[in-house]
Design a protein around this motif. Sequence first.
Motif, PDB file in Angstrom:
ATOM      1  N   ALA A 219     -13.029  -4.347  -1.771  1.00 17.24           N
ATOM      2  CA  ALA A 219     -12.202  -3.422  -0.981  1.00 17.24           C
ATOM      3  C   ALA A 219     -10.777  -3.949  -0.999  1.00 17.24           C
ATOM      4  O   ALA A 219     -10.548  -5.153  -0.822  1.00 17.24           O
ATOM      5  CB  ALA A 219     -12.714  -3.312   0.451  1.00 17.24           C
ATOM      6  N   LYS A 220      -9.818  -3.060  -1.245  1.00 17.38           N
ATOM      7  CA  LYS A 220      -8.430  -3.503  -1.286  1.00 17.38           C
ATOM      8  C   LYS A 220      -7.505  -2.364  -0.889  1.00 17.38           C
ATOM      9  O   LYS A 220      -7.850  -1.182  -1.004  1.00 17.38           O
ATOM     10  CB  LYS A 220      -8.064  -4.015  -2.685  1.00 17.38           C
ATOM     11  N   LYS A 221      -6.329  -2.750  -0.409  1.00 20.87           N
ATOM     12  CA  LYS A 221      -5.331  -1.781   0.013  1.00 20.87           C
ATOM     13  C   LYS A 221      -3.985  -2.160  -0.569  1.00 20.87           C
ATOM     14  O   LYS A 221      -3.623  -3.339  -0.596  1.00 20.87           O
ATOM     15  CB  LYS A 221      -5.243  -1.723   1.543  1.00 20.87           C
ATOM     16  N   ARG A 222      -3.248  -1.163  -1.043  1.00 26.07           N
ATOM     17  CA  ARG A 222      -1.904  -1.374  -1.585  1.00 26.07           C
ATOM     18  C   ARG A 222      -0.951  -0.438  -0.855  1.00 26.07           C
ATOM     19  O   ARG A 222      -1.268   0.729  -0.611  1.00 26.07           O
ATOM     20  CB  ARG A 222      -1.877  -1.089  -3.085  1.00 26.07           C
ATOM     21  N   GLU A 223       0.229  -0.948  -0.518  1.00 22.54           N
ATOM     22  CA  GLU A 223       1.204  -0.180   0.249  1.00 22.54           C
ATOM     23  C   GLU A 223       2.553  -0.189  -0.461  1.00 22.54           C
ATOM     24  O   GLU A 223       2.997  -1.221  -0.963  1.00 22.54           O
ATOM     25  CB  GLU A 223       1.365  -0.763   1.656  1.00 22.54           C
ATOM     26  N   SER A 238      -8.816   1.351  -1.857  1.00 25.79           N
ATOM     27  CA  SER A 238      -9.822   1.469  -2.910  1.00 25.79           C
ATOM     28  C   SER A 238     -11.086   0.715  -2.519  1.00 25.79           C
ATOM     29  O   SER A 238     -11.023  -0.403  -1.995  1.00 25.79           O
ATOM     30  CB  SER A 238      -9.295   0.915  -4.241  1.00 25.79           C
ATOM     31  N   TYR A 239     -12.208   1.344  -2.813  1.00 21.90           N
ATOM     32  CA  TYR A 239     -13.518   0.725  -2.626  1.00 21.90           C
ATOM     33  C   TYR A 239     -14.203   0.709  -3.993  1.00 21.90           C
ATOM     34  O   TYR A 239     -14.350   1.759  -4.636  1.00 21.90           O
ATOM     35  CB  TYR A 239     -14.350   1.505  -1.624  1.00 21.90           C
ATOM     36  N   LEU A 240     -14.609  -0.487  -4.446  1.00 19.75           N
ATOM     37  CA  LEU A 240     -15.133  -0.628  -5.791  1.00 19.75           C
ATOM     38  C   LEU A 240     -16.473  -1.347  -5.784  1.00 19.75           C
ATOM     39  O   LEU A 240     -16.724  -2.212  -4.937  1.00 19.75           O
ATOM     40  CB  LEU A 240     -14.154  -1.402  -6.674  1.00 19.75           C
ATOM     41  N   ALA A 258     -14.686   3.089  -8.834  1.00 17.86           N
ATOM     42  CA  ALA A 258     -13.812   3.060  -7.658  1.00 17.86           C
ATOM     43  C   ALA A 258     -13.735   4.414  -6.967  1.00 17.86           C
ATOM     44  O   ALA A 258     -13.714   5.468  -7.613  1.00 17.86           O
ATOM     45  CB  ALA A 258     -12.405   2.623  -8.067  1.00 17.86           C
ATOM     46  N   HIS A 259     -13.674   4.357  -5.656  1.00 17.06           N
ATOM     47  CA  HIS A 259     -13.298   5.504  -4.831  1.00 17.06           C
ATOM     48  C   HIS A 259     -11.974   5.146  -4.178  1.00 17.06           C
ATOM     49  O   HIS A 259     -11.846   4.106  -3.529  1.00 17.06           O
ATOM     50  CB  HIS A 259     -14.354   5.790  -3.758  1.00 17.06           C
ATOM     51  N   ARG A 260     -10.958   6.008  -4.347  1.00 17.58           N
ATOM     52  CA  ARG A 260      -9.619   5.702  -3.863  1.00 17.58           C
ATOM     53  C   ARG A 260      -9.142   6.775  -2.899  1.00 17.58           C
ATOM     54  O   ARG A 260      -9.452   7.957  -3.061  1.00 17.58           O
ATOM     55  CB  ARG A 260      -8.646   5.571  -5.034  1.00 17.58           C
TER      56      ARG A 260
END
Length: 408
Positions: A219-223, A238-240, A258-260
């Motif tokens: 799981a990760k987040k980009r801003e 994103s969930y991978l 991935a689901h984004r």
Amino acid sequence: MKIISKLSFAVYAVLYSSWSIATVEDPGSFEMGGINVTPLLKAGVGYDDNVYREGTEGNDLKEKSATVYTVAPSIELKAEQGMSYYALTVDGVHKSFSGESDHDFTDYGAALDIHHEFNSRHRLTVTSGYGIKHDQGSTVDEAKDKSAPQYQQTDAAVNYGFGAKEATARVDVFGDYNAKDYEKIGKLGRDSGEDRKNKGYGATFFYKVMPKTEVLVEAKKRELSYDNQDNAGYDITSYLVGLNWEATAKSTGYIKAAHRERKSDVKTVDKENYSGWEIGISYLPVEYSLIQISSGRDYGLESENPASASFTKGFNAVVNWQHDWTSKITSNLGFSYTDDDVQNAASVVQKERKVKTFNAGLSWKVMRNLTVSLDWENTKRDEKAKVNTADEDDYTRNAYMLSAELAL
């Protein structure tokens, strides 16, 4: 200012193991007080047939060519202790363009790279850097001011791993930060609307299902945010789920589905969902030949036009083959392809963009500390407007460079 969007997950080749075929295997470093010092000097001369990446008819910058000269000194200070290492690199590059001297620039900066193994179950990697950089190919004000836009760049990344690599389960926690602060532009000294910050963080859980294969969940987040543009940024979560493997001593790879989710800073715009993937494969058929393949489907973490809060999403693939023909001669062939949709904040497609890039290189290790290289790169960018207000920004470009790298 023209900015070519790129998929932010950074199509990188590869992976969790590192294979490399170095052109300078013994660069002639020397030891000073327990620290390895490696000074390098790279110089080159080449030709660029489209300095400003411009193909629009009637534009004064269309297909401007120039002879290109580069000088790039660097020095690395590195200390090692067991599996841990600590490195400081200071480098710079000066580029000059014969006939287009307004575009000349000098980049310089410093980077710190730390990898510390506390024990077999705990490890930490930290990288950081600061530099003065330029957007080669872009201009401050088209033909009126052909200077390459200058900015200060600050970046940092951290990765903490818990659990032995051989253990059944392990976790990596990571984060990164990147900021670009452009010079004030124009007679009024206004702040550039391109000033931006990227932040990211997440975690990956690995579970070993076979001796050389792990299931992973990530799981990760980009801003993305812009300092001087309201409602121009967005964030992507994103969930991978996937596999990480080392099938044989010759093959390593990963594959992630991935689901984004993209959330815009514009409050009236609903959250958008997008499926995607991340793939990286490294194959070593023989010890002197390396093939790398990577691909992804993702949002681009950079606005096509900050003032309109536009963004990109699409598909990207890279193939690269590196081969040692002899102990002194190495070749490199590569191809990359990007197929993006440029959309406004409300997810309405403004234009379609396809970029194809071919590259080829040949390196000759003349002496232990001297390598001569010849490189070529061809880029073709095609855009197709989907609405009347969109501008099509097409161009083709060929660039050649003959260079020599000397380990001092």
